[in-house]
Motif scaffolding. Sequence first.
Motif, short mmCIF file in Angstrom:
data_model
loop_
_atom_site.label_atom_id
_atom_site.label_comp_id
_atom_site.label_asym_id
_atom_site.label_seq_id
_atom_site.Cartn_x
_atom_site.Cartn_y
_atom_site.Cartn_z
N THR A 167 80.85 23.62 -1.44
CA THR A 167 79.77 22.92 -1.26
C THR A 167 79.24 23.02 0.10
O THR A 167 80.05 23.31 0.93
CB THR A 167 79.89 21.47 -1.73
N GLU A 195 77.27 20.67 3.26
CA GLU A 195 76.62 19.56 3.88
C GLU A 195 76.01 19.52 5.13
O GLU A 195 76.47 20.32 5.86
CB GLU A 195 77.93 18.52 4.24
N ASP A 196 74.61 19.17 5.32
CA ASP A 196 74.38 19.12 6.50
C ASP A 196 74.75 18.08 7.53
O ASP A 196 74.67 17.02 7.07
CB ASP A 196 72.93 19.21 6.26
N ARG A 197 74.94 18.36 8.94
CA ARG A 197 75.25 17.49 9.75
C ARG A 197 74.09 17.40 11.12
O ARG A 197 73.80 18.41 11.27
CB ARG A 197 76.67 17.80 10.27
N LEU A 198 73.74 15.99 11.38
CA LEU A 198 72.99 15.85 12.43
C LEU A 198 73.32 15.04 13.46
O LEU A 198 74.30 14.01 12.80
CB LEU A 198 71.47 15.09 11.81
N ASP A 199 73.30 15.20 14.69
CA ASP A 199 73.67 14.13 15.30
C ASP A 199 72.57 12.98 15.91
O ASP A 199 71.66 13.21 15.35
CB ASP A 199 74.05 14.79 16.89
N LEU A 200 73.26 11.68 16.28
CA LEU A 200 72.30 10.83 16.45
C LEU A 200 71.06 10.89 16.86
O LEU A 200 70.00 10.53 16.39
CB LEU A 200 73.11 9.80 16.93
N GLY A 240 69.32 13.63 16.84
CA GLY A 240 68.58 14.52 15.99
C GLY A 240 68.24 15.78 16.90
O GLY A 240 67.33 16.49 16.69
N ARG A 295 82.35 23.28 2.61
CA ARG A 295 83.82 22.96 2.28
C ARG A 295 84.16 23.24 0.70
O ARG A 295 83.19 23.49 0.05
CB ARG A 295 83.84 21.46 2.21
N TRP A 296 85.34 23.50 0.62
CA TRP A 296 86.08 23.50 -0.74
C TRP A 296 85.44 22.60 -1.68
O TRP A 296 85.44 21.43 -1.14
CB TRP A 296 87.33 23.32 -0.78
#
Lengths: 259, 414
Positions: free
Chosen positions: B312, B314-319, B321, B329-330
Amino acid sequence: MARPQKPRLAVWKFASCDGCQLSLLDCEDELLAVADRLEIANFLEASRAVGRGPYDLSLVEGSITTPHDAERIHAIRRASKVLVTIGACATSGGIQALRNFVNVRDYVSAVYPTPQYISTLNKSTPIADHVFVDFELRGCPISKTQLLELVTAFLHKQKPAMPTYGVCVECKRRGVVCVAVAEGLPCLGPVTQAGCGAICPAFGRGCYGCFGPKPLPNTAALAAHWSEAGRRRGDIVRAFRTYNAAAEAFRRESEAHDT
Amino acid sequence: MARPEIFFPAVSWIRLGGLMPGPGAIAPRPAALAAALLAQADLERLIQLLARDHRVIAPVVRDGAVVCDEIRTAGEIAFGAVTEQAPARYRMTMPGDHAARWPTGPPATPWKRVLHPSELTIWRAVRRDGRLVFEPIDSGPPRRLALVGVRPCDLAAIGRLDAPLRDGPWPDAAYAARRRGMFVLAVQCTEPCGTCFCASMGTGPDAGPGADLVLTELDGAGPARSLLEARTTAGAAMVVALGAAEAPEDAADEAHLAVDRARARMGRALDTSQLPARLLAHFEHPRWETVAKKCLTCGNCTFACPTCFCTTVEDRLDLAGETAARLRRWDTCFSVDFSYMHGGSVRLSPRSRYRQWLTHKLATWHEQFGTSGCVGCGRCITWCPVGIDITLEAAAVADTAPRTGPTRRTGAHP
Ligand code: SF4
Ligand code: SF4
Ligand code: SF4
């Protein structure tokens, strides 16, 4: 160009140990970035100054255990645009919800010399039993990573990336050797929501269920497997009756073995 | 090299009681390009030769189990480990009489961990002067991989992963990069575990295609000896570089006999004849409900499985932006969100999730990739916390006489 006014953050405490609020202070490196983006209007762990509402984001720690708190949470809800509960106490009633399984009067008279001064409710209940909650952060304590993800998602108007699967997923991603299979330890990982990163199995212990039940958990099958492996009923009751004892799925499972 | 017919796998199938595999399940035994008799000291030299330009991964002992990890010397290999494997049970011991022998059975962690990492950042972007700048992330491993001590089921599993992740129309860059120039030393099985059923799946206990070197432990008194056979030119070059003793005439026969004996000692068996059709004819079988009552939907079977590859993102953003990253990830078909589409999850019931997994492994994988998705390693049985056994579940469903009623194509999903 002048920066638009910062969103206002408030942190509230009900019946709890303060550990989850401390996760915010524990953010250390990121704390300055948080303070840069949010006005911390109310956070008694960090500052005595109490800013008046309304608040854009309220983080609520703790469960409702007194008549006074049952009133106070409504005022906080009214003053908050977004209300997020943090930690097992706020999301399921916490360890203090063990009282829900007994007569709290007996506890009060056993613990306090003058029980008549104690005003308390029979049950410890999660915030969502009293007011509408926008989002829940699980855990005892909550995960700092999840807290930052939540604040980031709030600031950027995104959906927070939070797992809805079980601890086993994090455990296997991490490459931990399953302690349930390789050592025969009781582990709540298969029925517990992920979020901790499978800390306990990584240190050779079974999962204690700090993050509460995952969606649609098959607690009955896990308990049946434990029984077949020779675990006593009392042990099964205690396994489900810890920090999330009053969470619906765990409560039902512990009661099924409590005779 | 002609062999007496008795050693051919098909013959022992009949001995197993008529469990004939489906057509094409058994590949003819590949011929060796070179063969040597290997002593324990030669193995250390082999590892050192490989380590010159490879990152060497081998079975090692960690947390009371055999897992795959990087090694620098042959001494780190889990020699002497015997693994007892049963439904929901794994115990590793080091009995003295097994010293110097390769660890038995498939390692607790599948080799896919090194080829298809459980977590990987697939891109990162930063905001620079009002523009989004994408930064390169995964350029593959700095050194080529050498997998040492791969059991035949796991060797076959790499082939199963190649089909979608390397050879298909949409190759996976991260996988292909790790796979490129990879060296494999397979170890044939002479001591199967309680949950092994590679013989049923046609993937073992002899090593099929995909290995550069194939090692077989030979019995007998005296110091441990193994037969090392080269199956590729890279493997042959390694045999030459090693300069080990040439294998005597009868060593290959001895090795073959030892492996063939293992074939008759599989912990489990699965009748694979017409299995896809027999499974898909019973999409509404009551057994799915029975197993769902027991299944924890924890996904351990899929993570332990050497061929499951779902992920799958996942999107990650820092505080602030300023930086964004996409994390892969599995994932597992046992999680509720796996089948989430607009409006909700398609496979909400545990029944539909277990059925999806089993029928994909044993039936619909054939439609997609022309092989079974299961190589019979037995990990899903061992590592299921409640000991659900794929061979029993598949047999319970597939052995039922065909009946009328909804099949996969018409049956309602959840
Ligand atoms: S140790 Fe616990 S959390 Fe980890 S895979 Fe096993 S059962 Fe799941
Ligand atoms: S389905 Fe089970 S037995 Fe088959 S390859 Fe996967 S883990 Fe091994
Ligand atoms: S079959 Fe076993 S390992 Fe797989 S999801 Fe169900 S309980 Fe977990």
